[in-house]
Design a protein around this motif. Structure first.
Motif, PDB file in Angstrom:
ATOM      1  N   LEU B  12      36.015  14.797  22.101  1.00 27.65           N
ATOM      2  CA  LEU B  12      36.007  13.565  22.292  1.00 27.65           C
ATOM      3  C   LEU B  12      34.659  13.056  22.897  1.00 27.65           C
ATOM      4  O   LEU B  12      33.874  11.938  22.531  1.00 27.65           O
ATOM      5  CB  LEU B  12      36.972  13.208  23.385  1.00 27.65           C
ATOM      6  CG  LEU B  12      37.275  11.352  23.834  1.00 27.65           C
ATOM      7  CD1 LEU B  12      37.738  10.918  22.455  1.00 27.65           C
ATOM      8  CD2 LEU B  12      38.213  11.217  25.054  1.00 27.65           C
ATOM      9  N   ALA B  13      33.998  13.772  23.768  1.00 26.75           N
ATOM     10  CA  ALA B  13      32.529  13.507  24.100  1.00 26.75           C
ATOM     11  C   ALA B  13      31.632  13.586  23.071  1.00 26.75           C
ATOM     12  O   ALA B  13      30.751  12.639  22.996  1.00 26.75           O
ATOM     13  CB  ALA B  13      32.280  14.619  25.394  1.00 26.75           C
ATOM     14  N   GLY B  15      31.980  12.913  20.099  1.00 26.72           N
ATOM     15  CA  GLY B  15      32.195  11.923  19.145  1.00 26.72           C
ATOM     16  C   GLY B  15      31.785  10.549  19.704  1.00 26.72           C
ATOM     17  O   GLY B  15      31.147   9.793  19.033  1.00 26.72           O
ATOM     18  N   LEU B  16      32.132  10.396  20.945  1.00 25.77           N
ATOM     19  CA  LEU B  16      31.651   9.147  21.712  1.00 25.77           C
ATOM     20  C   LEU B  16      30.003   9.105  21.423  1.00 25.77           C
ATOM     21  O   LEU B  16      29.656   8.143  21.457  1.00 25.77           O
ATOM     22  CB  LEU B  16      32.353   9.158  22.896  1.00 25.77           C
ATOM     23  CG  LEU B  16      33.749   8.645  23.076  1.00 25.77           C
ATOM     24  CD1 LEU B  16      34.235   8.779  24.350  1.00 25.77           C
ATOM     25  CD2 LEU B  16      33.841   7.282  22.521  1.00 25.77           C
ATOM     26  N   ALA B  17      29.650  10.265  21.871  1.00 29.95           N
ATOM     27  CA  ALA B  17      28.187  10.408  21.999  1.00 29.95           C
ATOM     28  C   ALA B  17      27.381  10.307  20.861  1.00 29.95           C
ATOM     29  O   ALA B  17      26.300   9.385  20.782  1.00 29.95           O
ATOM     30  CB  ALA B  17      27.573  11.995  22.443  1.00 29.95           C
ATOM     31  N   LEU B  19      28.462   8.072  18.585  1.00 30.67           N
ATOM     32  CA  LEU B  19      28.657   6.540  18.303  1.00 30.67           C
ATOM     33  C   LEU B  19      27.768   5.868  19.051  1.00 30.67           C
ATOM     34  O   LEU B  19      27.132   5.030  18.849  1.00 30.67           O
ATOM     35  CB  LEU B  19      29.909   6.284  18.420  1.00 30.67           C
ATOM     36  CG  LEU B  19      30.841   6.742  17.564  1.00 30.67           C
ATOM     37  CD1 LEU B  19      32.464   6.259  17.835  1.00 30.67           C
ATOM     38  CD2 LEU B  19      30.629   5.859  16.085  1.00 30.67           C
ATOM     39  N   TYR B  20      27.721   6.370  20.559  1.00 28.38           N
ATOM     40  CA  TYR B  20      26.881   5.444  21.550  1.00 28.38           C
ATOM     41  C   TYR B  20      25.711   5.879  22.008  1.00 28.38           C
ATOM     42  O   TYR B  20      25.166   5.033  22.689  1.00 28.38           O
ATOM     43  CB  TYR B  20      28.142   4.937  22.550  1.00 28.38           C
ATOM     44  CG  TYR B  20      29.194   4.314  21.978  1.00 28.38           C
ATOM     45  CD1 TYR B  20      29.279   2.995  21.735  1.00 28.38           C
ATOM     46  CD2 TYR B  20      30.640   4.769  21.733  1.00 28.38           C
ATOM     47  CE1 TYR B  20      29.988   2.157  21.170  1.00 28.38           C
ATOM     48  CE2 TYR B  20      31.604   4.239  21.161  1.00 28.38           C
ATOM     49  CZ  TYR B  20      31.459   2.669  20.915  1.00 28.38           C
ATOM     50  OH  TYR B  20      32.259   2.092  20.325  1.00 28.38           O
TER      51      TYR B  20
END
Lengths: 392, 262
Positions: B12-13, B15-17, B19-20
């Motif tokens: 999750l981390a 993936g979010l990283a 993206l953002y």
């Protein structure tokens, strides 16, 4: 307590008024709603087929039939949501066939209630009055009158989603009554309520209709609902009306096999007329032997095929052979359904390939042990008043 | 609720990283005191202040807001009409074609849309500028808005509108007093979606605009070609914040409606 007795008395008197009210039978009565040979076809499917029907002022009229019989289409044509393929619809003498729904002096209570979710109870009821351009003080007075009528004064500011099912039903009723329509259309009005509430609401609706002197047209597939509330019932099948009559007549004098089987339980014996003596018609029927029925209308013809409808509650059941020589049959109990107030027996008569006859016995005693058991050999018998001659 | 294991947390981390992180870096550097983009020189809001002095950039932002506002409004009205036609009028002749044509810009490459619109405007002899960009953005955003409104209208109980007519409201009034208020959250969400899409668009705007009308994304893009400055980071950060606010409020509106619906 006193108040309750008074209300009961009022209801009784209302009830007695209702039963003597038969506007369709009065000489010179002018129908309020007339369907003149109305047909509605959707492509190949004919939903309503050359149907003619008159509904009189102050009647509580029910359209009864299974789903897909065209009853809802017929009602929606009166409301203006569907246009007939051919034929005319007259309302109070005016041809409304081409009139759009918003101009028609009818209002409808929808099966889903169709309450406006973004408006309060008060605004829902006032909606139709605002469309009329009624003056503000008059709207206020009328809405309050309607709220009192359905006893929802305390909930006027609520939204529909904050109400129970029964309360929503009453808001829908108040909203459709607010404009004092010439005809109130009820689409399966009690379908979404639980049984107890449904029974109470039935009587409320009947009282309301009698008190306000309005004409109600109800669509339902529930025969109990139609029998309880309606002055007259039209039984429909495949877009046509099979019989129009008061509930008692629909039940006791069904026009044909379809009506007899749709309304209530029935056993139909098929036979041939072998004798007519005055009012007494003698019929020889397979599996049933000789039947004699009292037929006052002279519908029987010698040697013609005949159908006799027998209602379960009119049959007697016992272990011993009755003394009478006709109207009796021997059989074996196949099924017993204990329903509390009465017990429904299914009796196989005339051997394994014979029909199942339904007989009901009222449970008038609290004794738990029942006199009948599965596989018992029993006799069924009835008197000449029990059976009725019906058309195929 | 199921608990996340370490593997899930890592995935999750990551993936979010993915993206953002770029955006976070951009936002962080917009507060950099140093003129050098890659060297941290302490916290400062000076680039936001200097942004206010950058007239061409402010003009572009103002133009973008105007284009987004007008095109989103037109697109939403057209989308509402299209959704009503598609949902309410059942199977009319040409429905599949109509439905397909409305949905086509969803999957059409933007370059193709932009180029074909440019050819159209040239053929018609239109002066390219504010209105051509606006019309192009209506074309782009209407299909998204239609999808949003259509999905809500499908769930709409048609007997509500019938009840309004039955109570004496002509069809247009039944639509305005009953259907539209109930659809309002979906219409608002569709408008906001169209607004942000128009605000973000670079490709179609580049094709269809003229020398007089440069939108904010175009201005930023051309500025970046001369080198990334902290000022650009600041402008981008404001754009991100603006879009984020609009998108979050749109989803809140829709969510609130779902909660209050019976």
């Amino acid at each position: 307590m006193n108040q309750r007795t008074a209300r009961k008395a009022a209801r009784r008197s209302v009830g007695s008024v209702r039963r003597t009210c038969a506007p369709w039978a009065e000489p010179g009565a002018r129908p309020l709603v007339e369907f003149c040979s109305v047909t509605k076809a959707y492509g190949e499917v004919t939903a309503v087929d050359r149907l003619s029907l008159s509904i009189y002022p102050k009647e509580f009229f029910a359209l009864l039939g299974p789903s897909g019989c065209g009853k809802t289409t017929l009602m929606r044509m009166l409301a203006g949501f569907e246009a007939p393929t051919s034929g005319d619809i007259l309302l109070d003498g005016v041809d409304v066939t081409a009139m759009p729904p918003h101009r028609r002096p009818t209002n409808m209570m929808f099966q889903s209630y169709a309450l406006f979710p973004h408006m309060s109870v008060w605004d829902n009821i006032a909606f139709g009055l605002k469309q009329e351009g009624m003056a503000r003080p008059d709207i206020k007075a009328r809405v309050e009158e309607m709220l009192a009528l359905v006893r929802l004064e305390a909930l006027a500011r609520r939204r529909p989603d904050q109400l129970s099912g029964g309360q929503r039903q009453r808001v829908a009723l108040a909203r459709s009554l607010a404009k004092r329509p010439k005809v109130l259309l009820l689409d399966e009005p009690l379908g979404a309520l639980d049984r107890k509430l449904r029974e109470a609401t039935q009587f409320e609706l009947m009282d309301l209709q009698a008190d306000l002197g309005l004409t109600f047209l109800m669509v339902t597939h529930d025969q109990d609902e139609a029998m309880t509330m309606a002055d007259r019932i039209a039984v429909m099948d495949h877009g046509r009306i099979v019989q129009v009559a008061p509930p008692e007549e629909i039940y006791e004098q069904p026009a044909n096999r379809y009506v007899a089987e749709f309304v209530g339980d029935v056993t139909v014996a098929e036979g041939t007329v072998t004798g007519i003596a005055g009012d007494i018609v003698r019929i020889e029927a397979a599996h049933f032997g000789t039947l004699e029925i009292d037929e006052e209308e002279g519908r029987a013809r010698m040697d013609a095929p005949a159908l006799v409808a027998l209602r379960p509650e009119k049959l007697n059941i016992g272990h011993d052979e009755p003394p009478q020589t006709v109207n009796k049959v021997r059989g074996e109990i196949w099924d017993i359904a204990y329903l509390g107030d009465f017990t429904m027996m299914q009796v196989k008569v005339g051997g394994d390939d014979g029909p199942l006859v339904k007989a009901a016995i009222a449970n008038r005693s609290r004794r738990m042990e029942r006199p009948f058991a599965w596989d018992d050999i029993v006799w069924l018998w009835w008197d000449v008043e029990a059976g009725v001659l019906i058309d195929p | 609720m199921r608990r996340f294991g370490p593997l899930h947390m890592t995935a999750l981390a990551a993936g979010l990283a993915f993206l953002y992180l770029p955006m976070l870096i951009l936002i962080a550097y917009s507060f950099n005191a140093s003129r050098l983009v890659t060297v941290w020189g302490g916290f400062s809001t000076r680039w936001y202040a200097s942004l206010l002095q950058n007239q061409p950039l402010l003009d572009a932002a103002w133009l973008s807001l105007q284009v987004a506002f007008v095109s989103a409004t037109i697109a939403t009205i057209l989308a509402l009409l299209a959704a009503v036609a598609l949902v309410r009028y059942g199977r009319f002749r040409g429905r599949t074609l109509f439905s397909g044509m409305i949905g086509a810009p969803l999957i059409m490459p933007e370059v193709v849309t932009g180029l074909s619109l440019l050819l159209l405007f040239v053929a018609l002899g239109l002066d390219r500028g504010f209105w051509t960009v606006t019309i192009a953005h209506v074309t782009l955003t209407m299909c998204f808005a239609t999808v949003v409104i259509q999905s809500r209208l499908v769930a709409f109980d048609a007997s509500l509108e019938e009840a309004a007519q039955d109570l004496g409201a002509p069809p247009w009034k039944a639509f305005l007093t009953v259907t539209l208020p109930i659809l309002a959250p979906a219409v608002a969400a569709a408008w906001m979606l169209a607004f942000t899409l128009s605000l973000d668009d670079l490709v179609i705007a580049s094709f269809t605009t003229g020398p007089s009308a440069t939108t904010l994304p175009m201005r930023l893009y051309s500025a970046v070609r001369l080198g990334v400055t902290p000022e650009i980071n600041a402008a981008s950060t404001i754009l991100i914040a603006f879009v984020a606010i609009v998108v979050v409020s749109a989803s809140l509106v829709v969510k609130r409606e779902l909660v209050t619906r019976p």
